[in-house]
Design an enzyme around this catalytic site. Structure first.
Site, PDB file in Angstrom:
ATOM      1  N   ARG A 247       0.812  -1.092   0.082  1.00  0.00           N
ATOM      2  CA  ARG A 247      -0.004  -0.188  -0.104  1.00  0.00           C
ATOM      3  C   ARG A 247       1.044   1.241   0.122  1.00  0.00           C
ATOM      4  O   ARG A 247       2.060   1.028   0.574  1.00  0.00           O
ATOM      5  CB  ARG A 247      -0.763   0.172   1.211  1.00  0.00           C
ATOM      6  CG  ARG A 247      -2.081  -0.603   1.117  1.00  0.00           C
ATOM      7  CD  ARG A 247      -3.095  -0.041   0.267  1.00  0.00           C
ATOM      8  NE  ARG A 247      -4.467  -0.858   0.274  1.00  0.00           N
ATOM      9  CZ  ARG A 247      -4.677  -1.825  -0.619  1.00  0.00           C
ATOM     10  NH1 ARG A 247      -3.879  -2.219  -1.391  1.00  0.00           N
ATOM     11  NH2 ARG A 247      -5.910  -2.182  -0.450  1.00  0.00           N
ATOM     12  N   GLU A 276      -1.730   7.819  -4.005  1.00  0.00           N
ATOM     13  CA  GLU A 276      -2.321   7.550  -5.154  1.00  0.00           C
ATOM     14  C   GLU A 276      -3.841   8.079  -5.409  1.00  0.00           C
ATOM     15  O   GLU A 276      -4.564   8.134  -4.547  1.00  0.00           O
ATOM     16  CB  GLU A 276      -2.121   6.221  -5.298  1.00  0.00           C
ATOM     17  CG  GLU A 276      -2.943   5.308  -4.547  1.00  0.00           C
ATOM     18  CD  GLU A 276      -2.596   3.793  -4.932  1.00  0.00           C
ATOM     19  OE1 GLU A 276      -1.266   3.527  -4.703  1.00  0.00           O
ATOM     20  OE2 GLU A 276      -3.539   3.183  -5.243  1.00  0.00           O
ATOM     21  N   HIS A 294      -1.168   0.492  -9.632  1.00  0.00           N
ATOM     22  CA  HIS A 294      -1.914  -0.445  -8.611  1.00  0.00           C
ATOM     23  C   HIS A 294      -2.849  -1.445  -9.510  1.00  0.00           C
ATOM     24  O   HIS A 294      -3.795  -1.453  -9.404  1.00  0.00           O
ATOM     25  CB  HIS A 294      -2.892   0.433  -7.760  1.00  0.00           C
ATOM     26  CG  HIS A 294      -3.229  -0.086  -6.293  1.00  0.00           C
ATOM     27  ND1 HIS A 294      -3.577   0.581  -5.466  1.00  0.00           N
ATOM     28  CD2 HIS A 294      -3.492  -1.515  -6.377  1.00  0.00           C
ATOM     29  CE1 HIS A 294      -4.113  -0.427  -4.317  1.00  0.00           C
ATOM     30  NE2 HIS A 294      -3.846  -1.368  -4.963  1.00  0.00           N
TER      31      HIS A 294
HETATM   32  C1  DGY Z   1      -6.267  -5.270  -2.847  1.00  0.00           C
HETATM   33  O1  DGY Z   1      -7.248  -6.074  -2.992  1.00  0.00           O
HETATM   34  O2  DGY Z   1      -6.102  -4.899  -1.610  1.00  0.00           O
HETATM   35  C2  DGY Z   1      -5.812  -4.440  -3.941  1.00  0.00           C
HETATM   36  O3  DGY Z   1      -4.809  -3.767  -3.619  1.00  0.00           O
HETATM   37  C3  DGY Z   1      -6.885  -3.503  -4.720  1.00  0.00           C
HETATM   38  O4  DGY Z   1      -7.148  -2.686  -3.749  1.00  0.00           O
END
Ligand code: DGY
Length: 334
Positions: A247, A276, A294
């Site tokens: 993250r 982001e 992402h």
């Molecule tokens: C998740 O499933 O956590 C991916 O990063 C999409 O947010």
């Protein structure tokens, strides 16, 4: 049958971001759906209004579900995230409101681990940088010394920070490359799981000193904010790479940009960013960082599976049953 009467009898739900049209059509058979196929990201005020009067909502990481968002949501029974990570949820606030919270684990594990490995390879072997080089017309001849020389993956040491399902998936892929796997995690794995990954448990500091490639797969929490900042990067080898598929906020992006610029480490691969979709402008100036928007879980099959699981969670919760991936079990009353 009178359509209006039929509509009125259906429970109201909100789909907070665009989903696949077929999934939406299925939902419309059972629910009165307020949907957002324009894929607009609601402001906190809009979200608060949208949640008023609905019994369930499908969310993504862009919807912050906290006490403020829930303040008008008196009928809400379930918030179903289409994501395994749920740092957009204030779980204590959701639980205090008596609302079930769910996420989408398992269905994305292999897809995300594949991507983590792909990003690692692209970073270590300078694949995107090489492509930019060709596109810029800079490739004049093959050269033993002037080709973009990368770092090997095979038989090197990979250090995985966050050894949940996805971290273990990356470790298993690394074994195919003959890599030595070390990891750190909030909790040490069972002996059987460590054996399956041939992984050695070490401290974060040891990992940073020993690893040729560091991969971040830990959840974002307040405690994990800036798990990797200047101090941690300084412990890494100058030949090392860093990959973040966890993250934004796990890495101090500005400190990383400075380290990449100063060649404190060799390269980085980032799928997630602080703030982001904004990306720190210092990162954009560098050639030794691979950037992705992402997309670790974003294959057609897996994105559909995530939506389907979120819908299943929502349906089960609204049918008074325990959803398959309930986060706050204490809210469920059989
Ligand atoms: C998740 O499933 O956590 C991916 O990063 C999409 O947010």
């Amino acid at each position: 049958m009178n359509t209006q009467a039929n509509t009125q009898s259906k429970p109201k739900i909100l789909v907070a971001r665009a989903i696949f049209p077929e999934a939406l059509a299925k939902l419309e058979e059972s629910f009165e759906v307020r949907s957002n196929q324009a894929d607009h990201i609601f402001t906190p005020v809009e979200l608060q209004k949208e949640l008023a009067g609905v019994v369930g909502v499908l969310t993504t990481g862009s919807e912050k579900i906290d006490a403020n968002a829930l303040s008008q949501a008196k009928d809400l029974k379930v918030v179903a995230n289409i994501s395994v990570g749920y740092n957009n949820f204030d779980v204590p606030a959701i639980t205090a409101a008596g609302v079930m919270a769910t996420n989408t684990p398992d269905v994305l594990t292999d897809t995300t681990a594949d991507f983590g490995f792909a990003l690692l390879m692209a970073t270590a072997r300078r694949i995107t940088e090489s492509e930019h080089w060709i596109r810029a017309g800079k490739w004049e001849k093959w050269s033993i010394v002037n080709n973009p020389l990368g770092m090997d993956l095979h038989h090197s040491t990979i250090g995985i920070i966050g050894m949940g399902r996805i971290g273990q998936g990356i470790a298993k892929r690394a074994l195919g490359f003959g890599m030595n796997v070390i990891y750190c995690n909030r909790r040490r794995l069972s002996e059987a799981d460590e054996k399956a990954c041939a992984a050695k448990y070490v401290s974060k500091e040891e990992l940073l000193r020993m690893a040729d490639h560091v991969v971040l797969v830990l959840p974002y929490t307040t405690e994990n904010h800036h798990t990797i900042a200047a101090k941690e990067i300084a412990l890494m080898k100058p030949t090392a790479t860093l990959v973040n598929i966890a993250r934004g906020g796990i890495v101090d992006d500005l400190a990383l940009a400075q380290a990449l610029k100063n060649k404190t480490i060799f390269a980085a691969g980032l799928d997630v960013f602080e703030g982001e979709p904004g990306v720190n402008p210092e990162l954009l100036k560098l050639s030794n960082v691979v950037l992705a928007p992402h997309i670790a879980s974003s294959t057609d099959k897996t994105s559909r599976a995530m939506v389907d699981l979120a819908i299943e969670n929502l349906r089960q919760a609204l049918a008074g049953k325990k959803p398959p991936s309930l986060i706050n079990a204490e809210v469920f009353k059989a």
